[in-house]
Design a protein around this motif. Sequence first.
Motif, PDB file in Angstrom:
ATOM      1  N   ALA A 371       0.848  -1.192   0.000  1.00  0.00           N
ATOM      2  CA  ALA A 371       0.000   0.000   0.000  1.00  0.00           C
ATOM      3  C   ALA A 371       0.882   1.241   0.000  1.00  0.00           C
ATOM      4  O   ALA A 371       1.316   1.719   1.061  1.00  0.00           O
ATOM      5  N   GLY A 372       1.161   1.782  -1.180  1.00  0.00           N
ATOM      6  CA  GLY A 372       2.047   2.929  -1.292  1.00  0.00           C
ATOM      7  C   GLY A 372       1.474   4.207  -0.711  1.00  0.00           C
ATOM      8  O   GLY A 372       2.221   5.133  -0.373  1.00  0.00           O
ATOM      9  N   ASP A 373       0.144   4.280  -0.582  1.00  0.00           N
ATOM     10  CA  ASP A 373      -0.477   5.485  -0.041  1.00  0.00           C
ATOM     11  C   ASP A 373      -0.041   5.756   1.392  1.00  0.00           C
ATOM     12  O   ASP A 373      -0.177   6.879   1.883  1.00  0.00           O
ATOM     13  N   ARG A 374       0.516   4.757   2.054  1.00  0.00           N
ATOM     14  CA  ARG A 374       0.968   4.957   3.434  1.00  0.00           C
ATOM     15  C   ARG A 374       2.126   5.941   3.526  1.00  0.00           C
ATOM     16  O   ARG A 374       2.457   6.405   4.623  1.00  0.00           O
ATOM     17  N   ILE A 375       2.734   6.276   2.398  1.00  0.00           N
ATOM     18  CA  ILE A 375       3.803   7.269   2.419  1.00  0.00           C
ATOM     19  C   ILE A 375       3.276   8.629   2.875  1.00  0.00           C
ATOM     20  O   ILE A 375       4.043   9.475   3.350  1.00  0.00           O
ATOM     21  N   GLN A 376       1.967   8.843   2.756  1.00  0.00           N
ATOM     22  CA  GLN A 376       1.391  10.108   3.214  1.00  0.00           C
ATOM     23  C   GLN A 376       1.551  10.310   4.720  1.00  0.00           C
ATOM     24  O   GLN A 376       1.570  11.446   5.202  1.00  0.00           O
ATOM     25  N   LEU A 377       1.671   9.221   5.475  1.00  0.00           N
ATOM     26  CA  LEU A 377       1.943   9.340   6.905  1.00  0.00           C
ATOM     27  C   LEU A 377       3.287  10.020   7.139  1.00  0.00           C
ATOM     28  O   LEU A 377       3.451  10.780   8.102  1.00  0.00           O
ATOM     29  N   LEU A 378       4.258   9.745   6.265  1.00  0.00           N
ATOM     30  CA  LEU A 378       5.572  10.393   6.373  1.00  0.00           C
ATOM     31  C   LEU A 378       5.555  11.781   5.751  1.00  0.00           C
ATOM     32  O   LEU A 378       6.211  12.708   6.260  1.00  0.00           O
ATOM     33  N   ASP A 379       4.803  11.939   4.670  1.00  0.00           N
ATOM     34  CA  ASP A 379       4.720  13.262   4.031  1.00  0.00           C
ATOM     35  C   ASP A 379       4.185  14.313   4.992  1.00  0.00           C
ATOM     36  O   ASP A 379       4.562  15.492   4.912  1.00  0.00           O
TER      37      ASP A 379
END
Length: 540
Positions: A371-379
């Motif tokens: 789930a690449g959308d989890r990068i938004q947690l870091l963004d």
Amino acid sequence: MAAWLGAAAFAFRSSLLTSFGLVFGNGGDGRLIAYLHEHLFAALQGRAELLSPAFYFPQENALGYTDAFLLDALPFAALRGLGFDPFLASQLLAIALSLCCFMATLVIGRRYLRLGPALAICAAVLVTFPNNLMFKTAEAHPNFFALYYVPCLVLLALWAIEDFPRPTKWSLLRAGGFGLGYGLLFATSFYVAWLFALTLLFGLGTIAVLRGREAIALLRRHPGSCAALIGAAIAGFAIGAIPVLAIYLPALHQQAGRSFRDYVSFAPFPKDLINLGVHNMAWGWLVDRLIGDAQHERALAVTPLMTAALVILLLRLRRTAPARPMPWQIVFASVCVAVWGLSWLVTLRVGTFSAFWLPYHLVPGAVAIRAGDRIQLLDNLWLVAGLMVLLQYWLDCAPRAEGARRKLIAGVVAALCLIEQINLQPAGLERREELARLAAVPAAPPQCRAFVVDAGTAFDGKQLDAMWISAKLGLPTLNGDSGWAPPGWRLNDPTIDYDEAVRLWIAATGLDVPLCRYDRSARQWSPDPQSADELSAKRR
């Protein structure tokens, strides 16, 4: 402290208002994550083998099928030692980590980003209790509380370079501590560690474009100091990577990783740029109208008002700021916006294609990302830092006549950014029900050396029920649940008869110990009709 107490009380309100009857997570991943923490506690006490939890029996090295939570082991064990049950200890650990994250962010803001007290506190709240993290952890995945380690590691790294270009032994020790902690973060939450590295890659690439010559000149002026600090960090990381390799290499020998098709099926669409989930207090009504209650992995966007405020303010200040030398605040905010934009470009899905194909085939570890959308947690960390730095720069540059007006505008922007973080998703795991169900399990017959639970229905939680029974009794189970399953294990496959799946697993592993079956509804133990002895007789 008042700001953290107020924000934490609201963020964890569903647990506090129910006297911790509700804890973050759900009946699936939430129970699994608490179980894995309990396994670490048992391993520290010598009651379990660290790399081989007692599920998928007799499969060894099953810890590498999911997150290992190594950084959580000692604080969780301390809470368990104080007498808290596993679910309560997991929740209290998350609250304690939120305080560490808050304070680390506060120090970074005041000491290194040069923020005023009000903006530094605001940044700490926005980093610690953002909409997407509170939704993700309450709804299903409290493993993402590992995000709270990132500001602590960043603070350690910044502390290490304070004395540059004359690093001391303490500077090198801090750099090594950063590398060690970051290495262990991969064995705590692989997603958080790997995606943070990806955002760092985007950030460094942007710096190379904006200030590449200055960066190279700095390295040439102080090659020894740079080499010493980088070398200390690499050495620490190498030590931290030892347990990571010990945990995950055996699993990698069995698993090829996720297919790119798996990634695409969970990838966000362009419309998910505004998908905060329907439980967001400020924007949920709009998300519900435009997108609906979509798959929860795609409801992790950074809040739009905060993102828009950063972009608009950056564009305005870039027009008025001197081009040479460009203020560091403008460069920093540009890097933060670039990280956010590149994260979306790389992870988005258009039709059946995603640009994530490139890192999937080129970057080590990308095959584990579903789930690449989890990068938004870091963004979110980058955007908060960028906005607060720009607001402080805008205030510092204000003419005396405009100072009060700009402070008012900055206060309104900060307040609105805080309001749009409010997510009304309640915690989803009933702690007291879990403990009562576990307490009702009787002791197993002394002849049992392993067990399975009854077939039940396809999705009745039997696998996790068995794992928790195993943890209580210290008896291994053939059942199991994790990110991956061993080759040949099909006890959760609805297309095959459950008893047949048990028989196949016994045959595949050559299991030859007395096997029992636990009937969860009747709360009774019985010899399993497909015991290893009977199967051996049939084979003979």
